[in-house]
Structures are given as C-alpha cells and as structure tokens.
Design an enzyme around this catalytic site. Structure first.
Site: not given
Lengths: 367, 367
Positions: A121, A143, A185, A227, A237, A241, A245, A248, A252, A265
């Site tokens: 946990r 993330k 990026e 950032k 997000e 935020r 993306n 993206h 993706h 990527h």
C-alpha cells in the site's frame, strides 16, 4: 554546481537536483549509501551500460545498491513486470520501510513509481532519470503507471517521488535517436507555455542535441520549472495539468497501434503535436505561419512529422476514444491556439478530426 | 430508518448508510439509477443470488446497472482478475468519469477499490457490502488491494469510497459459516477498544448470528463507529490504525499457507487473536482469566481456536516475516494487554514466538 528546484506539494514536497557529476556531492551520495532498505530498479541495458560500467564515475555509488533488472522497452511496461518486481521484493523480505530507486528512462520511472505506490500500500521512491525525455518530463510530477494492451498508461496512480536526481553525465550514454525523442517533449513545453523559449529553441536546439553543457542545463532546468509550476497547482490533473498532454492523445494512439516500443514516445509526440496543431489551424485558431513554425522546428531537428503509413485516420479515432481525457464518451483534446498558448476543446466532430488527420498524413500543411 | 455515519477525511469524506431496505430510499436509489457511468463489480455467486434474483427487493435497483462478474473466492483476489476487470472497462470505453460499485464481500470490495485506485490513475467507487465481515470491517476505511502468492494484501493502496451502503437484508442470503467469519472481526473490535462491548457480545452474540434485527444493527453500527474514529485520525496506518490488525499477522500466515480461500478470513482471525492473546499472556501482559474469556467467546460461538494441523510454528514465522508491519526485518505485533486495550510490541524473540504458537496448537491454554 547543483541547481535545486523545490516542488511544493505540502506533505508530498520534494527537491529536484540538476547538474553534472551530482553523485560526487556528499549529501546526494549519502542518500544512496546510508540506507539499507534501498532497492534500485533498472533494465538489463542500463545495468550493463551504467550500473556495471566501471569507467563511469557514478559506478562507485550506484554499484553498491541492491538492484533488480527488468527487460528493456516500452512493451515491458505492464502488470506482468510489476508482479515480477513485487515477487523480488517479497522474496527478499523488503517491507514498508523500503526505498525504491528508479534508474532509467520513462519506462523504468513509470513502472518503479507504480510499484512504489502499490507495494504494501505504498513505499518511498526516488527518481534517477537517465534519458533526456525522462529528465525533462517523465521523472517529475508523480505520474506512475503501466500500459494495457488496449491503451497506454491506462493503469496507474499519482505517486510523488521523494527526490529527483538529474545528472547530464548519463546523457552521453544515449544513442542519438533517444536524445531526439527527448527533444520532442522539450519543444512541447515551449509550444504550451512560452514563445520566447520556443524562439530560443529554434536557435539552440542543435547545441542541446550535441549535449553542449550550458544549453543543455538551461533547457532541462527550464522544462522542470515549467512543469513544477503546473504540478504545484494541479497535481491530480483536474485543471491546467491537462495542457501538458498536448499531442499525447494522438501519440498514445500511434504507440498502441504500432505496438509499445516500436515508436519512441517522443517521435509519436512530435507527430501528435503536429496533428493537434493542424486541427487547430483547421478550426481557425492557429495561424498558418505559426503552424509552419511548429512543423519546421520538429522537421529541422530530424523528428518525424507524419505518423506510420499503415495507420488509417479511423485507427486514430478508435484508439483516441479510450484516451483518459474522454468524459461521457466525449473526446477532449489540447490544441495550440498560438505558440505559447493552448486550449482544451471538446465535442469535436468526427469528420473534422478524420479530415484533419488525413490532411496531415498527406502533408497538406506544406501546400 | 437509515442511520448515517459521516467519515471525515477532508477532501475524501463520505457517508456510511446503515439499515434495512435502504435501497427503497429515494436518495440512495437515485445514486445508483441516475448515473450512466456506473459499473457494478461482483462475483458469479452474488450475480445469481442477489443481482439476478427477482425475489429480492433490491432487484429493481441493482439489476439496472451495467455489471461485470469475476470468479468467487479469495484465490481470485489477484492481479490477473484486476487486469480482466480493466479490460472489460476499456473494451466498453469507460473513462475517468466512471463510478465503480463493489457488490459483495471483502474480496469484491478490496479488488474493486484497488481497480478504482489504478484505473486511469483513479476513479470514484462505492461499496455495497453483502457479508457481515465486509459490513463491519472490510468496506470501511479505504484499504484496497489484492494478494500475492507470497503474502496476503501485499499489493494495494489506500483509496476511499465515495459512500458505503450497508443493508442487513443481504445477510439473509449468507450461509452460517460466512456469518460466523464476520463475528470474528466484531469480537476483534471489542478486544481492541471496548470491554463493555465485549461483555455485551458475550450476552448477545447468538442473537447477532441469528440476524435479530435490533442486535444486528446495534452491532454493525458500533463496529463502524469504532473503525471510523480510528481512520479519521490515522487514514494511512502510521499510528493507531495498526491496532485493527490484532491477530491478522497470524491470520494472513494461515491464509497464505493453506492457499487463499481455504480458510475463511474470520476463522483465521479467530485463531490469530487467540495466538496474540496467548503471546501476551506468555509475556505476562494479559491475565489468565482474560485470556480464557477471549478463547471462550470464540469457542462458544463455534469459531476455530487452533490453526491448521499441517502448519508448523516455523511456517508461521517464515510467512509473518513478510507482514506489512515488519520494519527493518523486525516483526511488530499487536497484542491485547487486557480486554479493551492493545499494544504494539516489537523485537520479539524468535523462540518466544515459536513456543507461544506451539502452546496454542497444543491447546495448553486450557491446562
């Protein structure tokens, strides 16, 4: 000199350290040497090139840490590898006082952060990003996650590291194509937030790519600062935020369609940003001149500007409907309205999106 | 009448609703009927007995919700089933606006909560516990997770539900042995926190087991209140929440050793609490008379007081060293020092633990 950027997230605050030879610093090296419960997660390639390479200055620090290597590549960022790491940790009787250390690029950082968030946990973790892409983006902001065959990063959590250690010495171990992927990026940050930075990049990108120290450090620090500012205001997000993306959703889709790891990527992000920019132009937000500036900055440095030839516009659409920004089956997309400013649009008509993707694939932006 | 207990966790606060026929309440039923993005997770047994049972009053509400069934049992609480649920959600294009609803016992609640915490980095979820054990314990407090072959609940997160809906009507669908398993956790609360409640249980436990409404509702509400008080002060188990683990280090060892699902959780907890109590007596904390009170309350109601005969003291030790309470390879255990009061002990000598387990297995407490 080591630059420090503080990330203020109340109980989850931490520092980002940026520099060259940062592990020679006593304070930093002690973090990795003093604790018996450190476990380093890396991949087999980095194990050979960095961890076990006696010619590298960081060998004397990193080599002392208990470690576990997974296979290299985006196609190993899945629940199966997660379970393998957890088995290693349980077999070695590590408990909740464990500190995980991610040594590697985005894949290693994402999977290690995710394991840290779910092992017993939740345990502490640190990021040592070794690629340009992870130094400017993936290692910061918490993330974490893995891929599902039906979509990238579909399984994950927000889990902040306790520290990020960015050493540009790692970058000299990288092949050019990996550096280029990171450049995509970097350009993204400029398009989203900062026109002056965009112009700086138009003039200095080759120096960054050639690892010229001054420009490289400036650039990494700039991206981290941009950032951090966003994350401090919107860790989960819910708001701005999402702007990070940019490109993206398309990217993706490309990565999922072609099979994880086939397209780097950053390369997919390059195409994705161009597709969002073209959509913005098509919707009469972005000026033609700025669209061309965006395309040229990617094109000039050698990043791809069109997607895989085997991928049809409908393939994008289908995969993008599984994007995390979809709400009530309504696709939401970030587009640049000018260089340095983006917006989130929704209720995009299917035919507009399809037309726009087709136009990009046919390079109609040059006509 | 519906009783409401508010769980105050700042941004993650929620209500627990307790009663009979609670889904006849307009406010509650509307939560499950109004939202298009609800997905109910259950197992094949509950699907047949509750969800698709037209004779049950809640049929008209629950049957309208899109659902997915996994296999029934503790041995299916693993990453493989997690991936199956996520595949179902992605195939049906559910996004971040999804609400997951756990309909079932502890296994369904734990796995659904865990999926909620990692699907697209986190979505909302609700608990509808259908077993006594999950109504008094598992559904409250946000502990989510799955098992690993090397240890129970080793993979998980803290993820609070948005609401817990406890209807005692579900309990009439349960076999006696499942009710008994829940009784063990009820007794646990009394031993940890409340001697008066323990005495009440000595006199009323058979009424609870026979589902007598007044005693049953009192008992469920009491346990929820005791647990909520602890969670509000220590959500992430840094402090006193650990007391709720009384007996669980032993219990998890039994469940892992025998194979998940072979021993019901409550039965293992019953043995675990007796082992911790005997250890406390052995260490001269707990009085003999109170040790016997503890053993008798479990024994009288028909819960097991010794572990599986095939399991040796060393088997316990080995598995307990993987317990989440182990810090720096040092086992920490919760033991009762008197009825209504527990403490956390550490640096327990191996031979003391082994002797104490042996004594329990030989029923030496009766001598």
């Amino acid at each position: 000199m080591i630059e420090t950027i503080h990330v203020n997230l109340n109980n989850y605050s931490y520092n980002i350290y940026i520099g060259e030879y940062i592990f020679n610093n006593m304070f930093i090296s002690s973090i990795f040497l003093k604790n018996k419960n450190n476990v380093l997660i890396t991949n087999k390639k980095i194990e050979k090139k960095i961890l076990k390479n006696k010619n590298q200055y960081f060998y004397k620090i990193l080599n002392k840490i208990h470690y576990f290597s997974i296979n290299d590549g985006e196609n190993y960022k899945n629940l199966y590898e997660v379970e393998k790491i957890i088995s290693f940790l349980l077999n070695n009787l590590y408990g909740r006082d464990l500190n995980l250390i991610a040594l590697g690029g985005g894949v290693i950082g994402d999977i290690t952060g995710f394991v840290a968030s779910i092992f017993q946990r939740g345990v502490n973790f640190f990021q040592i990003p070794t690629t340009l892409l992870s130094q400017v983006d993936a290692s910061i902001g918490g993330k974490a996650g893995v891929n599902h065959i039906l979509g990238k990063n579909m399984i994950g959590s927000f889990w902040q590291p306790k520290g990020v250690f960015i050493d540009i010495k790692f970058l000299s171990t990288l092949p050019k194509k990996e550096l280029l992927s990171g450049i995509a990026e970097i350009i993204k940050y400029a398009i989203v937030f900062d026109k002056i930075f965009f112009i700086w990049l138009e003039n200095n990108l080759f120096k960054v790519l050639n690892l010229q120290k001054k420009e490289l450090l400036y650039c990494i620090k700039k991206c981290c600062e941009l950032k951090v500012k966003i994350i401090e205001n919107d860790e989960k997000e819910i708001g701005n935020r999402v702007f990070l993306n940019l490109g993206h959703s398309f990217a993706h889709a490309i990565e999922t369609f072609t099979g994880y790891g086939k397209w780097l990527h950053g390369n997919a992000v390059s195409v994705g940003i161009i597709m969002s920019s073209y959509l913005s132009f098509y919707l009469k937000y972005l000026k033609k001149s700025e669209l061309l500036n965006i395309i040229n900055i990617f094109n000039n440095i050698g990043l791809p500007i069109i997607g895989p030839s085997t991928m049809l516009p409908l393939d994008y659409l289908k995969l993008m409907m599984r994007d995390k920004k979809v709400i009530n089956k309504n696709l939401r997309l970030v587009i640049p309205v000018s260089i340095g400013k983006v917006k989130l649009i929704s209720s995009i008509k299917e035919n507009i999106l399809l037309d726009s993707i087709t136009a990009c694939q046919e390079r109609r932006f040059f006509s």
